[in-house]
Scaffold this motif. Structure first.
Motif, short mmCIF file in Angstrom:
data_model
loop_
_atom_site.label_atom_id
_atom_site.label_comp_id
_atom_site.label_asym_id
_atom_site.label_seq_id
_atom_site.Cartn_x
_atom_site.Cartn_y
_atom_site.Cartn_z
N GLY A 86 0.85 -1.31 -0.09
CA GLY A 86 -0.01 -0.07 0.01
C GLY A 86 0.71 1.32 0.05
O GLY A 86 1.93 1.38 0.18
N GLY A 87 0.28 2.24 -0.48
CA GLY A 87 0.73 3.64 -0.29
C GLY A 87 -0.06 4.81 -1.17
O GLY A 87 -0.53 4.13 -2.23
N GLY A 88 -0.29 5.83 -0.52
CA GLY A 88 -1.16 6.94 -1.09
C GLY A 88 -2.40 6.39 -1.38
O GLY A 88 -3.17 5.77 -0.40
N SER A 89 -2.92 6.27 -2.54
CA SER A 89 -4.21 5.70 -2.86
C SER A 89 -4.20 4.16 -2.99
O SER A 89 -5.28 3.51 -3.00
CB SER A 89 -4.85 6.27 -3.93
N GLY A 90 -3.09 3.51 -3.01
CA GLY A 90 -3.11 1.90 -3.17
C GLY A 90 -3.54 1.39 -1.93
O GLY A 90 -2.85 1.88 -0.61
N ILE A 91 -4.11 0.34 -1.76
CA ILE A 91 -4.64 -0.40 -0.68
C ILE A 91 -4.53 -1.93 -0.82
O ILE A 91 -4.45 -2.27 -1.93
CB ILE A 91 -6.39 -0.20 -0.63
N VAL A 92 -4.00 -2.49 0.19
CA VAL A 92 -3.89 -3.80 0.39
C VAL A 92 -5.04 -4.46 1.27
O VAL A 92 -5.04 -3.85 2.47
CB VAL A 92 -2.54 -4.27 0.82
N ARG A 93 -5.58 -5.41 0.98
CA ARG A 93 -6.96 -6.01 1.88
C ARG A 93 -6.55 -7.51 2.07
O ARG A 93 -6.07 -8.11 1.21
CB ARG A 93 -8.08 -5.95 1.19
N GLY A 94 -6.35 -7.85 3.55
CA GLY A 94 -6.09 -9.00 3.91
C GLY A 94 -4.67 -9.51 3.33
O GLY A 94 -3.63 -8.33 3.42
N GLY A 95 -4.26 -10.54 3.72
CA GLY A 95 -2.94 -10.92 3.08
C GLY A 95 -2.24 -11.77 4.33
O GLY A 95 -2.53 -11.52 5.48
N VAL A 96 -1.34 -12.74 3.93
CA VAL A 96 -0.57 -13.20 4.75
C VAL A 96 1.04 -13.20 4.38
O VAL A 96 1.44 -13.42 3.24
CB VAL A 96 -0.90 -14.80 5.03
N ILE A 97 1.86 -12.88 5.37
CA ILE A 97 3.19 -13.18 5.32
C ILE A 97 3.72 -14.21 6.46
O ILE A 97 3.71 -13.83 7.64
CB ILE A 97 4.01 -11.81 5.34
N LYS A 98 4.07 -15.35 5.90
CA LYS A 98 4.34 -16.36 7.02
C LYS A 98 5.47 -17.18 6.61
O LYS A 98 5.63 -17.82 5.35
CB LYS A 98 3.05 -17.40 7.02
N GLY A 99 6.37 -17.70 7.57
CA GLY A 99 7.33 -18.57 7.26
C GLY A 99 8.56 -18.11 6.64
O GLY A 99 9.03 -19.11 5.98
N CYS A 100 8.72 -16.90 6.49
CA CYS A 100 9.77 -16.25 5.72
C CYS A 100 11.07 -16.00 6.54
O CYS A 100 10.87 -16.07 7.91
CB CYS A 100 9.42 -15.05 4.96
N ASN A 101 12.15 -15.92 5.87
CA ASN A 101 13.53 -15.59 6.37
C ASN A 101 13.80 -14.13 5.99
O ASN A 101 13.84 -13.98 4.67
CB ASN A 101 14.55 -16.90 6.30
N PHE A 102 14.32 -13.36 6.92
CA PHE A 102 14.45 -11.96 6.64
C PHE A 102 15.84 -11.49 7.06
O PHE A 102 16.00 -11.74 8.27
CB PHE A 102 13.51 -10.67 7.06
N ILE A 103 16.72 -10.83 6.45
CA ILE A 103 18.15 -10.36 6.93
C ILE A 103 18.21 -9.03 6.21
O ILE A 103 18.07 -8.76 4.97
CB ILE A 103 19.15 -11.22 6.37
N SER A 104 18.32 -8.22 7.39
CA SER A 104 18.28 -6.64 6.91
C SER A 104 19.72 -6.40 6.26
O SER A 104 20.55 -6.82 6.73
CB SER A 104 18.01 -5.66 7.95
N ALA A 105 19.53 -5.33 5.59
CA ALA A 105 20.83 -4.72 5.14
C ALA A 105 20.73 -3.09 4.81
O ALA A 105 21.62 -2.36 4.08
CB ALA A 105 21.00 -5.16 3.78
N ALA A 106 19.69 -2.42 5.39
CA ALA A 106 19.48 -0.99 5.35
C ALA A 106 18.78 -0.66 6.60
O ALA A 106 18.20 -1.53 7.26
CB ALA A 106 18.57 -0.76 4.02
N ALA A 107 19.07 0.79 6.77
CA ALA A 107 18.42 1.37 7.96
C ALA A 107 16.86 1.73 7.74
O ALA A 107 16.47 2.85 7.62
CB ALA A 107 18.96 2.70 8.41
N THR A 108 16.04 0.75 7.29
CA THR A 108 14.80 0.80 7.11
C THR A 108 14.08 -0.51 7.61
O THR A 108 14.45 -1.47 8.11
CB THR A 108 14.52 1.12 5.71
N ALA A 109 12.74 -0.36 7.63
CA ALA A 109 11.97 -1.51 7.99
C ALA A 109 11.83 -2.78 6.91
O ALA A 109 11.77 -2.33 5.60
CB ALA A 109 10.32 -1.21 8.31
N LEU A 110 12.08 -3.92 7.42
CA LEU A 110 11.91 -5.04 6.26
C LEU A 110 10.43 -5.02 5.70
O LEU A 110 10.39 -5.49 4.76
CB LEU A 110 12.18 -6.25 7.08
N ILE A 111 9.66 -4.75 6.41
CA ILE A 111 8.05 -4.78 6.07
C ILE A 111 7.49 -3.50 6.50
O ILE A 111 7.60 -3.00 7.48
CB ILE A 111 7.40 -5.89 6.71
N SER A 112 7.01 -2.80 5.44
CA SER A 112 6.25 -1.47 5.61
C SER A 112 4.91 -1.50 4.85
O SER A 112 4.64 -1.96 3.99
CB SER A 112 6.94 -0.49 4.91
#
Length: 338
Positions: A269-295
């Motif tokens: 999502g962003g601005g007028s863009g919308i996400v409805r529902g959804g699943v993020i599950k069983g993933c592996n995340f390794i960061s490399a920047a000074a930001t959120a992995l999921i926004s």
């Protein structure tokens, strides 16, 4: 050379061979005229088209499916894996374009009636991850029933491009060093049409400078076991865009791997863009920047409350975090994080 089981009931007779129509496998002479002849014959005879190991230089685009006769015929192109190379060296060339009969108007009635299978080909473009020549590996502009399997895309502004498409399946696709691996410009579910039933299984999306997947809007896009490494943003759904009401409903990101993205790994999502529902599950995340992995910038529970759970998180970069969500009365559930 052999046809896969998926193609047995869809084509008749032995495959046609692009070499028999004069294609040059050395990559020196423009093979587009010869491949155009082979494509025309494959459609006319409803036969598969084989690209033996070699490099096939293409200086202009072949457009397929944009007439009533061809629109409902099965199209099957295949090669010998990474050794069968479709090569473009010029700007603004999209070697293969599947185009519906009325592609500028959204809706199923303006799409090619599916059954497109592209398998075991490497698409090598003239771009780099840091510079675009506006060439696209494969472009689907009003098509449905698309399957890509065991293909590679390197050096494109968009490895794959979809607009007003439906029913897309991708298996073990490697997309590296493009500007965008996959670009979807569907009009959006809330407006008229969308890119629906979009599924990716396995494969690698790496070193794409802008996006891995740019999904403008549609129903139930799914990513299963895909590896994302060092992209700008790996997955974006319903970003801020000039057209109002871009909606992605019920995206599912399951068992994927995200490492060293230069920005947010997943943006919903962003601005007028919308996400409805959804699943993020069983993933592996390794960061490399000074930001959120999921926004999560613009989210709705209209189609059910979403869930982010059972993910493994390595906040390896100073200043990074796992998830941020803008202030909203509707929140996605976040729990069971390891």
């Amino acid at each position: 050379m052999s046809l896969t089981k998926a193609s047995y009931s869809m084509v008749s007779g032995a495959p046609l061979n692009v070499l028999d129509y004069g294609a040059d496998p050395t990559g020196i002479v423009d093979s587009k005229p010869a491949i155009q002849l082979a494509v025309t014959a494959a459609y006319a005879q409803e036969r598969a088209l084989y690209f033996p190991a070699g490099t096939y230089l293409m200086a202009s685009t072949i457009t397929m499916g944009n007439n009533v006769t061809d629109a409902a015929k099965f199209c099957y192109f295949f090669g010998d894996g990474k050794d069968s190379v479709i090569k473009v060296t010029a700007a603004n060339v999209n070697p293969f374009l599947w185009q519906g009969p009325n592609p500028d108007v959204n809706g199923a009635g303006n799409r090619i009636d599916g059954r497109i299978l592209i398998e075991k080909l490497r698409f090598l473009g003239p771009s780099s991850a840091s510079g675009s020549t506006n060439s696209i590996g494969v472009k689907f502009y009003g098509a449905q029933g698309i399957t890509l399997r065991d293909c590679t895309f390197n050096g494109w502004v968009n490895g794959e491009f979809y607009q007003n498409c439906d029913i897309v399946s991708r298996y073990n696709i490697y997309s590296q060093s493009n500007v965008n691996a996959v670009n979807s410009l569907a009009t959006g579910y809330a407006v008229n049409s969308s890119l629906n039933s979009f599924n990716s299984y396995g494969g690698l999306v790496a070193n794409n400078s802008n996006y891995g997947f740019y999904f403008l809007g549609g129903l139930s896009p799914c990513w299963f076991g895909v590896n994302f490494v060092a992209n700008g943003i790996s997955i974006v759904c319903s970003p801020n865009y000039a057209l109002a009401g871009m909606v992605t409903s019920s995206p599912n990101i399951i068992g994927c791997y995200f490492e060293n993205d230069t920005g947010t790994s997943i943006l919903w999502g962003g601005g007028s863009g919308i996400v409805r529902g959804g699943v993020i599950k069983g993933c592996n995340f390794i960061s490399a920047a000074a930001t959120a992995l999921i926004s999560i910038a613009n989210y709705s529970n209209q189609f059910g409350r979403g869930l982010i759970s059972n993910n493994t998180i390595d906040i390896a970069f100073p200043g990074s975090s796992f998830i941020t969500q803008t202030t909203s009365a509707e929140k996605i559930d976040v729990n069971n994080l390891n």
